[in-house]
Design an enzyme around this catalytic site. Structure first.
Site, PDB file in Angstrom:
ATOM      1  N   GLU A  41       0.776  -1.130  -0.148  1.00  0.00           N
ATOM      2  CA  GLU A  41       0.047  -0.202  -0.013  1.00  0.00           C
ATOM      3  C   GLU A  41       0.989   1.266   0.242  1.00  0.00           C
ATOM      4  O   GLU A  41       1.970   1.399   0.828  1.00  0.00           O
ATOM      5  CB  GLU A  41      -0.985   0.117   1.369  1.00  0.00           C
ATOM      6  CG  GLU A  41      -1.785   1.435   1.240  1.00  0.00           C
ATOM      7  CD  GLU A  41      -2.659   1.536   2.505  1.00  0.00           C
ATOM      8  OE1 GLU A  41      -3.497   0.635   2.745  1.00  0.00           O
ATOM      9  OE2 GLU A  41      -1.938   2.071   3.439  1.00  0.00           O
ATOM     10  N   TYR A  96      -6.846   7.107  -0.487  1.00  0.00           N
ATOM     11  CA  TYR A  96      -7.659   8.216  -0.992  1.00  0.00           C
ATOM     12  C   TYR A  96      -7.856   8.863   0.238  1.00  0.00           C
ATOM     13  O   TYR A  96      -8.258   8.486   1.348  1.00  0.00           O
ATOM     14  CB  TYR A  96      -8.778   7.381  -1.586  1.00  0.00           C
ATOM     15  CG  TYR A  96      -9.905   8.576  -2.004  1.00  0.00           C
ATOM     16  CD1 TYR A  96      -9.529   8.541  -3.526  1.00  0.00           C
ATOM     17  CD2 TYR A  96     -10.781   9.042  -1.153  1.00  0.00           C
ATOM     18  CE1 TYR A  96     -10.528   9.712  -4.229  1.00  0.00           C
ATOM     19  CE2 TYR A  96     -11.690  10.028  -2.027  1.00  0.00           C
ATOM     20  CZ  TYR A  96     -11.310  10.335  -3.390  1.00  0.00           C
ATOM     21  OH  TYR A  96     -12.213  11.273  -3.929  1.00  0.00           O
ATOM     22  N   HIS A 115      -8.065   2.913  -3.697  1.00  0.00           N
ATOM     23  CA  HIS A 115      -9.034   3.284  -2.597  1.00  0.00           C
ATOM     24  C   HIS A 115      -9.985   4.266  -2.940  1.00  0.00           C
ATOM     25  O   HIS A 115      -9.539   5.247  -3.721  1.00  0.00           O
ATOM     26  CB  HIS A 115      -8.289   3.675  -1.193  1.00  0.00           C
ATOM     27  CG  HIS A 115      -7.288   2.350  -0.776  1.00  0.00           C
ATOM     28  ND1 HIS A 115      -7.088   2.461   0.503  1.00  0.00           N
ATOM     29  CD2 HIS A 115      -6.599   1.499  -1.163  1.00  0.00           C
ATOM     30  CE1 HIS A 115      -6.274   1.343   0.765  1.00  0.00           C
ATOM     31  NE2 HIS A 115      -6.164   0.740  -0.305  1.00  0.00           N
ATOM     32  N   ARG A 128     -15.705   3.860   3.751  1.00  0.00           N
ATOM     33  CA  ARG A 128     -16.374   4.820   4.241  1.00  0.00           C
ATOM     34  C   ARG A 128     -15.711   6.016   4.456  1.00  0.00           C
ATOM     35  O   ARG A 128     -15.921   7.229   3.969  1.00  0.00           O
ATOM     36  CB  ARG A 128     -17.283   4.699   5.617  1.00  0.00           C
ATOM     37  CG  ARG A 128     -18.140   5.495   5.954  1.00  0.00           C
ATOM     38  CD  ARG A 128     -18.557   5.589   7.442  1.00  0.00           C
ATOM     39  NE  ARG A 128     -17.244   5.641   8.310  1.00  0.00           N
ATOM     40  CZ  ARG A 128     -17.274   5.755   9.824  1.00  0.00           C
ATOM     41  NH1 ARG A 128     -18.591   5.478  10.201  1.00  0.00           N
ATOM     42  NH2 ARG A 128     -16.306   6.286  10.414  1.00  0.00           N
ATOM     43  N   ALA A 186     -20.022   2.206   3.914  1.00  0.00           N
ATOM     44  CA  ALA A 186     -19.115   1.793   2.764  1.00  0.00           C
ATOM     45  C   ALA A 186     -20.321   1.104   1.958  1.00  0.00           C
ATOM     46  O   ALA A 186     -20.089   0.731   0.705  1.00  0.00           O
ATOM     47  CB  ALA A 186     -18.230   1.153   3.019  1.00  0.00           C
ATOM     48  N   GLU A 219     -21.083  -5.833  14.235  1.00  0.00           N
ATOM     49  CA  GLU A 219     -20.230  -5.700  13.391  1.00  0.00           C
ATOM     50  C   GLU A 219     -20.035  -6.897  12.195  1.00  0.00           C
ATOM     51  O   GLU A 219     -20.183  -6.608  11.131  1.00  0.00           O
ATOM     52  CB  GLU A 219     -18.589  -5.621  13.898  1.00  0.00           C
ATOM     53  CG  GLU A 219     -18.296  -4.637  14.504  1.00  0.00           C
ATOM     54  CD  GLU A 219     -17.755  -3.359  13.519  1.00  0.00           C
ATOM     55  OE1 GLU A 219     -17.831  -3.511  12.513  1.00  0.00           O
ATOM     56  OE2 GLU A 219     -17.906  -2.070  14.172  1.00  0.00           O
ATOM     57  N   LYS A 253     -22.451  -5.933   3.738  1.00  0.00           N
ATOM     58  CA  LYS A 253     -21.641  -4.840   2.856  1.00  0.00           C
ATOM     59  C   LYS A 253     -21.196  -5.946   1.672  1.00  0.00           C
ATOM     60  O   LYS A 253     -21.010  -5.739   0.682  1.00  0.00           O
ATOM     61  CB  LYS A 253     -20.469  -4.439   3.690  1.00  0.00           C
ATOM     62  CG  LYS A 253     -19.616  -3.629   2.817  1.00  0.00           C
ATOM     63  CD  LYS A 253     -18.687  -2.657   3.780  1.00  0.00           C
ATOM     64  CE  LYS A 253     -17.436  -3.278   4.678  1.00  0.00           C
ATOM     65  NZ  LYS A 253     -16.655  -2.490   5.188  1.00  0.00           N
ATOM     66  N   GLN A 265      -8.025  -4.218   8.450  1.00  0.00           N
ATOM     67  CA  GLN A 265      -7.278  -3.024   9.611  1.00  0.00           C
ATOM     68  C   GLN A 265      -6.019  -3.963   9.942  1.00  0.00           C
ATOM     69  O   GLN A 265      -5.921  -5.091  10.182  1.00  0.00           O
ATOM     70  CB  GLN A 265      -8.178  -2.800  10.346  1.00  0.00           C
ATOM     71  CG  GLN A 265      -7.745  -1.433  11.152  1.00  0.00           C
ATOM     72  CD  GLN A 265      -7.320  -0.400  10.766  1.00  0.00           C
ATOM     73  OE1 GLN A 265      -6.252  -0.333   9.902  1.00  0.00           O
ATOM     74  NE2 GLN A 265      -8.004   0.580  10.291  1.00  0.00           N
ATOM     75  N   LYS A 310       7.745   3.770   2.256  1.00  0.00           N
ATOM     76  CA  LYS A 310       9.129   3.721   2.877  1.00  0.00           C
ATOM     77  C   LYS A 310       9.538   2.318   2.163  1.00  0.00           C
ATOM     78  O   LYS A 310       9.428   1.200   2.764  1.00  0.00           O
ATOM     79  CB  LYS A 310       9.329   3.631   4.319  1.00  0.00           C
ATOM     80  CG  LYS A 310       8.822   4.927   5.028  1.00  0.00           C
ATOM     81  CD  LYS A 310       9.311   4.971   6.264  1.00  0.00           C
ATOM     82  CE  LYS A 310       8.783   6.182   6.992  1.00  0.00           C
ATOM     83  NZ  LYS A 310       8.616   6.111   8.271  1.00  0.00           N
TER      84      LYS A 310
END
Ligand SMILES: Cc1cc2nc3c(=O)[nH]c(=O)nc-3n(C[C@H](O)[C@H](O)[C@H](O)COP(=O)(O)OP(=O)(O)OC[C@H]3O[C@@H](n4cnc5c(N)ncnc54)[C@H](O)[C@@H]3O)c2cc1C
Length: 278
Positions: free
Chosen positions: A6, A38, A66, A96, A115, A148, A155, A166, A262
């Site tokens: 990423e 994003y 994203h 989201r 989202a 959740e 979704k 995450q 990095k």
């Protein structure tokens, strides 16, 4: 196994070249794909499409763009999706985004609340491969873990092809989360986001918004080498590499590194775990 990276775009256009150089160096690590974060509004959102396009056209690597919705209108989203399609980018991570702070001055148009609504709009727009986020330790907005899972199932049902996690430091929490997902009938492929820790300050910032917990082991690394960036970087690379070895040994073969732009860090991890990719 897949190994992906990423990157984040520059906040201002004058920093574009330094990010472009980092992207170029990262592409030499031969990732299966690279994702570009994003940030709503300004240069960050414009540069997401630009960097994703460079990744594909200049570096011949698949890009995942994203896209966040909370600070966008429906029209903004249609425009960005159009740009992505025109530039040959077919993979989108539908998010989201976070609530802009009261002092940010950023508009909140109220066209989107979650989202799932963005996933539906991307599906309606056209032929994209759509990913979404999941939060193994729970999202900070919601404390009921069962709720959740219900929201995540909504979704996924809206048309998600894969999930990206995450970051977390305790693999057991992730394994428990996956069991609950599979138990709820969610069998979507999961790509694991791994964060190599290299700075106490940036970790504190990211923990505040993600809700990720710091394990005693990570706490020890931070206490011991928090004031010694070079050693902390080495320890962070080793910690991430060990975390990946454990994930792969337990059957999770989609590894996504949060590189923080990095290349040295991603390269250190890549050389430690390279044999797993063969
Ligand atoms: C892999 C990954 C990449 C990321 N990349 C970016 C990025 O590029 N740019 C950026 O700004 N941020 C990024 N983020 C951060 C992300 O925007 C935040 O974590 C955000 O707070 C939640 O995003 P989400 O897509 O999971 O939201 P959602 O899926 O909307 O979930 C957010 C919360 O709302 C709840 N919820 C969902 N649907 C409903 C509903 N219908 N009713 C009530 N509650 C509901 C969920 O349970 C959860 O608690 C990323 C996060 C991850 C994990």
């Amino acid at each position: 196994m897949t190994f992906s990276l990423e990157v984040f775009p520059p906040k201002t256009d004058d920093r574009y070249d330094s990010v472009a150089q980092a992207v170029s160096a990262l592409s030499f690590l031969a990732p299966d794909y690279m994702s570009v974060t994003y940030g709503a509004g300004g240069g960050t959102s414009r540069n997401t499409v630009r960097i994703a396009t460079d990744i594909q056209k200049l570096h011949h690597t698949t890009a995942l763009a994203h896209l966040t919705c909370l600070s966008s209108t429906k029209k903004d989203i249609q425009n960005i999706l159009g740009e992505l399609r025109e530039n040959g980018i077919h993979n989108v991570l539908a998010l989201r985004g976070d609530q802009p702070g009261p002092d940010s001055g950023a508009p909140v148009p109220h066209d989107y609340r979650h989202a799932v609504e963005l996933v539906r709009d991307i599906r309606a727009f056209g032929d994209f491969c759509v990913g979404a986020a999941c939060h193994p330790e729970g999202h900070p907005d919601r404390i009921d873990p069962e709720d959740e899972i219900i929201r995540l199932r909504e979704k996924v049902t809206a048309g998600v092809d894969f999930l990206v996690t995450q970051f977390f430091f305790d693999n057991h929490k992730f394994y428990d989360f996956v069991s609950r997902l599979r138990g709820a009938g969610i069998d979507t492929p999961i790509i694991v986001g791994v964060m190599p820790v290299t700075s106490v300050k940036s970790l504190e910032r990211m923990i505040a918004i993600s809700g990720t917990s710091v394990t005693p082991r990570m706490q020890t690394l931070l206490s011991r080498w928090g004031d010694d960036p070079e050693s902390l970087m080495k320890a962070g690379i080793l910690h991430a590499s060990e975390q990946i070895l454990d994930l792969v040994s337990n059957g999770f073969g989609g590894i996504h590194i949060y590189t923080m732009n990095k290349p040295a860090i991603a390269s250190g991890i890549r050389s430690n775990i390279g044999f797993l990719l063969e």
